[in-house]
Design a protein around this motif. Structure first.
Motif, PDB file in Angstrom:
ATOM      1  N   VAL A   1       0.839  -1.210   0.000  1.00 38.91           N
ATOM      2  CA  VAL A   1       0.000   0.000   0.000  1.00 38.91           C
ATOM      3  C   VAL A   1       0.873   1.258   0.000  1.00 38.91           C
ATOM      4  O   VAL A   1       0.501   2.266  -0.595  1.00 38.91           O
ATOM      5  N   LEU A   2       2.043   1.163   0.634  1.00 40.65           N
ATOM      6  CA  LEU A   2       2.938   2.333   0.622  1.00 40.65           C
ATOM      7  C   LEU A   2       3.525   2.562  -0.769  1.00 40.65           C
ATOM      8  O   LEU A   2       3.618   3.703  -1.236  1.00 40.65           O
ATOM      9  N   ASP A   3       3.909   1.474  -1.443  1.00 38.22           N
ATOM     10  CA  ASP A   3       4.381   1.599  -2.825  1.00 38.22           C
ATOM     11  C   ASP A   3       3.272   2.173  -3.701  1.00 38.22           C
ATOM     12  O   ASP A   3       3.514   3.037  -4.550  1.00 38.22           O
ATOM     13  N   ALA A   4       2.054   1.684  -3.475  1.00 34.94           N
ATOM     14  CA  ALA A   4       0.906   2.185  -4.245  1.00 34.94           C
ATOM     15  C   ALA A   4       0.693   3.667  -3.971  1.00 34.94           C
ATOM     16  O   ALA A   4       0.371   4.442  -4.880  1.00 34.94           O
ATOM     17  N   TYR A   5       0.907   4.076  -2.733  1.00 34.94           N
ATOM     18  CA  TYR A   5       0.768   5.492  -2.375  1.00 34.94           C
ATOM     19  C   TYR A   5       1.787   6.342  -3.132  1.00 34.94           C
ATOM     20  O   TYR A   5       1.432   7.344  -3.773  1.00 34.94           O
TER      21      TYR A   5
ATOM     22  N   HIS B   1       0.962   6.424  -6.745  1.00 34.53           N
ATOM     23  CA  HIS B   1      -0.426   6.802  -7.050  1.00 34.53           C
ATOM     24  C   HIS B   1      -1.115   5.712  -7.872  1.00 34.53           C
ATOM     25  O   HIS B   1      -1.803   5.997  -8.853  1.00 34.53           O
ATOM     26  N   ASP B   2      -0.936   4.483  -7.435  1.00 34.48           N
ATOM     27  CA  ASP B   2      -1.460   3.337  -8.170  1.00 34.48           C
ATOM     28  C   ASP B   2      -2.635   2.727  -7.387  1.00 34.48           C
ATOM     29  O   ASP B   2      -2.448   1.905  -6.493  1.00 34.48           O
ATOM     30  N   ALA B   3      -3.851   3.153  -7.733  1.00 33.08           N
ATOM     31  CA  ALA B   3      -5.040   2.720  -6.990  1.00 33.08           C
ATOM     32  C   ALA B   3      -5.297   1.223  -7.158  1.00 33.08           C
ATOM     33  O   ALA B   3      -5.785   0.561  -6.234  1.00 33.08           O
ATOM     34  N   ASP B   4      -4.969   0.675  -8.327  1.00 34.11           N
ATOM     35  CA  ASP B   4      -5.210  -0.753  -8.565  1.00 34.11           C
ATOM     36  C   ASP B   4      -4.351  -1.611  -7.635  1.00 34.11           C
ATOM     37  O   ASP B   4      -4.822  -2.595  -7.063  1.00 34.11           O
ATOM     38  N   ARG B   5      -3.109  -1.191  -7.508  1.00 33.15           N
ATOM     39  CA  ARG B   5      -2.209  -1.928  -6.615  1.00 33.15           C
ATOM     40  C   ARG B   5      -2.697  -1.829  -5.166  1.00 33.15           C
ATOM     41  O   ARG B   5      -2.658  -2.809  -4.417  1.00 33.15           O
ATOM     42  N   ALA B   6      -3.166  -0.661  -4.789  1.00 30.64           N
ATOM     43  CA  ALA B   6      -3.704  -0.469  -3.435  1.00 30.64           C
ATOM     44  C   ALA B   6      -4.909  -1.376  -3.218  1.00 30.64           C
ATOM     45  O   ALA B   6      -5.045  -2.016  -2.169  1.00 30.64           O
ATOM     46  N   MET B   7      -5.778  -1.461  -4.223  1.00 30.59           N
ATOM     47  CA  MET B   7      -6.983  -2.281  -4.095  1.00 30.59           C
ATOM     48  C   MET B   7      -6.662  -3.776  -4.046  1.00 30.59           C
ATOM     49  O   MET B   7      -7.349  -4.547  -3.375  1.00 30.59           O
ATOM     50  N   ALA B   8      -5.608  -4.181  -4.741  1.00 28.00           N
ATOM     51  CA  ALA B   8      -5.194  -5.594  -4.692  1.00 28.00           C
ATOM     52  C   ALA B   8      -4.774  -5.954  -3.262  1.00 28.00           C
ATOM     53  O   ALA B   8      -5.130  -7.016  -2.739  1.00 28.00           O
ATOM     54  N   ALA B   9      -4.038  -5.060  -2.621  1.00 25.89           N
ATOM     55  CA  ALA B   9      -3.628  -5.278  -1.228  1.00 25.89           C
ATOM     56  C   ALA B   9      -4.850  -5.299  -0.313  1.00 25.89           C
ATOM     57  O   ALA B   9      -4.974  -6.135   0.587  1.00 25.89           O
TER      58      ALA B   9
ATOM     59  N   ALA C   1      -4.912   1.858   1.927  1.00 26.22           N
ATOM     60  CA  ALA C   1      -5.293   1.512   0.552  1.00 26.22           C
ATOM     61  C   ALA C   1      -6.502   2.339   0.115  1.00 26.22           C
ATOM     62  O   ALA C   1      -6.543   2.846  -1.020  1.00 26.22           O
ATOM     63  N   GLU C   2      -7.474   2.493   1.011  1.00 29.39           N
ATOM     64  CA  GLU C   2      -8.667   3.277   0.671  1.00 29.39           C
ATOM     65  C   GLU C   2      -8.316   4.745   0.449  1.00 29.39           C
ATOM     66  O   GLU C   2      -8.912   5.417  -0.401  1.00 29.39           O
ATOM     67  N   LEU C   3      -7.340   5.231   1.207  1.00 23.58           N
ATOM     68  CA  LEU C   3      -6.916   6.624   1.030  1.00 23.58           C
ATOM     69  C   LEU C   3      -6.193   6.819  -0.298  1.00 23.58           C
ATOM     70  O   LEU C   3      -6.315   7.875  -0.937  1.00 23.58           O
ATOM     71  N   VAL C   4      -5.449   5.799  -0.727  1.00 19.54           N
ATOM     72  CA  VAL C   4      -4.794   5.876  -2.040  1.00 19.54           C
ATOM     73  C   VAL C   4      -5.872   5.926  -3.133  1.00 19.54           C
ATOM     74  O   VAL C   4      -5.778   6.708  -4.086  1.00 19.54           O
ATOM     75  N   TYR C   5      -6.905   5.116  -2.955  1.00 19.21           N
ATOM     76  CA  TYR C   5      -8.024   5.127  -3.907  1.00 19.21           C
ATOM     77  C   TYR C   5      -8.636   6.529  -3.993  1.00 19.21           C
ATOM     78  O   TYR C   5      -8.849   7.084  -5.073  1.00 19.21           O
ATOM     79  N   PHE C   6      -8.896   7.109  -2.823  1.00 22.54           N
ATOM     80  CA  PHE C   6      -9.467   8.464  -2.728  1.00 22.54           C
ATOM     81  C   PHE C   6      -8.558   9.499  -3.403  1.00 22.54           C
ATOM     82  O   PHE C   6      -9.008  10.379  -4.137  1.00 22.54           O
ATOM     83  N   LEU C   7      -7.261   9.326  -3.172  1.00 27.58           N
ATOM     84  CA  LEU C   7      -6.263  10.244  -3.724  1.00 27.58           C
ATOM     85  C   LEU C   7      -6.294  10.226  -5.248  1.00 27.58           C
ATOM     86  O   LEU C   7      -6.270  11.268  -5.900  1.00 27.58           O
ATOM     87  N   VAL C   8      -6.356   9.017  -5.790  1.00 25.63           N
ATOM     88  CA  VAL C   8      -6.282   8.863  -7.253  1.00 25.63           C
ATOM     89  C   VAL C   8      -7.615   9.216  -7.913  1.00 25.63           C
ATOM     90  O   VAL C   8      -7.650   9.915  -8.920  1.00 25.63           O
TER      91      VAL C   8
END
Lengths: 242, 242
Positions: free
Chosen positions: A138-142, A145-153, A206-213
């Motif tokens: 999730v940190l790498d996704a952050y 800015h990769d929401a898909d990677r965040a959602m996979a986690a 992960a949800e915050l990364v989604y929100f960010l993107v």
């Protein structure tokens, strides 16, 4: 020209913010790994050093908070810039909590030094490993800015919950088999719960990364695999505490 | 004139924000009280209604988040106005977590319906009562911008921690006396831990009230009365899980 300068400064500050978050994430992950090593190696000195090191994560959270508030006040960011700042603020809280849970595990590892047979339960290091990967992902996704990677986690946290549930039941049986296991197993239950909660915080990130993107909150409820709070307790007919 | 209008609108929005927080606090407090009643009355239907009602707190948190971000974006508040918005955002997270813990207690109350002798332990309702008062006090302090009142509540959380520690030890002894107590007592341990965590979130809110009023973070570490994570476990020489 002045406009340019302001924009450049905001980006600089944003880079600093992202860097502080990435650093917090790296530390939180390292603290989790170290706490489990202290537990499995029965090393109280190492555990004590982990408790001490948590201060660094707290300091970083404080720095992120200060920087974020300053950016809101002086830069008055809009749209995606504003989301960056708000997300960083929230992510830093989640990472700080993950650090707290690692500290709690380290403290319990100290208490468990005298209980070698139980604390080597192989499921706990496996659960911890899985959660460490979640935090890293999730940190790498952050950063990317990769929401898909965040959602996979985010999806994979269900696995952590399932491991926790099975471990919880297993620990109950050890406790029932021998009262001398009750003390150590209680600590292990809380350690497992701590790891499970760390996984929950990783899904928050992960949800915050989604929100960010995407610019809006995730409109889904995460599948929950932890059902231990509905495990029906064996009937207690004797009242030992009367 | 336009200036006036903008200022008035910000105050209106701030009032809405404060009101939503106060409402969340009231609900969180009520959910805690209800969850303990479901537990002591062995009432699974009531417990189920508490689990459902948590949705309202989540919705309010979502509203607070949206309103706060809109205020940051459109009003670009400075100084104490900015602190109001940032504090409201953070307080709403704490209250949402308190609601989650009440839900968890309600779920465990359902599992404990079959264990009447253990679940009536008088310490749990007393602990819950104390935490309810803490939540009420910090919310009143928030609405009144009364940092002294918030700090008085902050200090009192130590008492909650001490009750938790003594309850934890008591539950361990019941578990050791009779293996049939292990299941129910495990739930009670997690319930007690949930209440103790609610107290921690109330102290977070108290710290945010301090920040709101004084403009800087509280520069003190809260006295901690929970020492259960360092309770040395009895040595487990038999290895039931080999």
């Amino acid at each position: 020209m002045a406009q340019d300068h302001i924009v450049k400064s905001f980006d600089d500050e944003l880079a600093k913010l992202t860097q502080a978050i990435a650093q917090m994430g790296g530390l939180a992950e390292a603290q989790l790994e170290a706490s489990i090593q202290a537990l499995t190696r029965h090393d109280p000195e190492y555990a004590a050093s982990i408790v001490k090191a948590d201060k660094r994560i707290d300091e970083l959270e404080y720095q992120v908070g200060n920087l974020a508030v300053r950016m809101l006040a002086l830069r008055q960011p809009m749209a995606s810039d504003l989301r960056e700042v708000v997300a960083a603020l929230k992510i830093s809280s989640d990472l700080e909590r993950i650090g707290d849970y690692a500290t709690n595990i380290a403290k319990r590892a100290i208490a468990l030094v005298e209980a070698p047979t139980i604390s080597t339960l192989y499921v706990i290091p496996r659960m911890a490993q899985l959660v460490q990967t979640l935090i890293k992902d999730v940190l790498d996704a952050y950063v990317a800015h990769d929401a898909d990677r965040a959602m996979a986690a985010w999806q994979r946290d269900e696995e952590v919950d399932a491991m926790y549930t099975s471990l919880f039941r297993e620990l109950l049986t050890y406790m029932m088999e021998d009262p001398r296991n009750i003390g150590p197993c209680t600590h292990l239950m809380f350690i497992a719960k701590n790891i499970e909660r760390m996984g929950d915080h990783a899904t928050n990130v992960a949800e915050l990364v989604y929100f960010l993107v995407h610019g809006h909150a995730l409109d889904q409820t995460r599948p929950k695999g932890d059902t231990t709070n509905v495990v029906v307790a064996p009937r207690a007919q004797t009242s030992a505490h009367e």
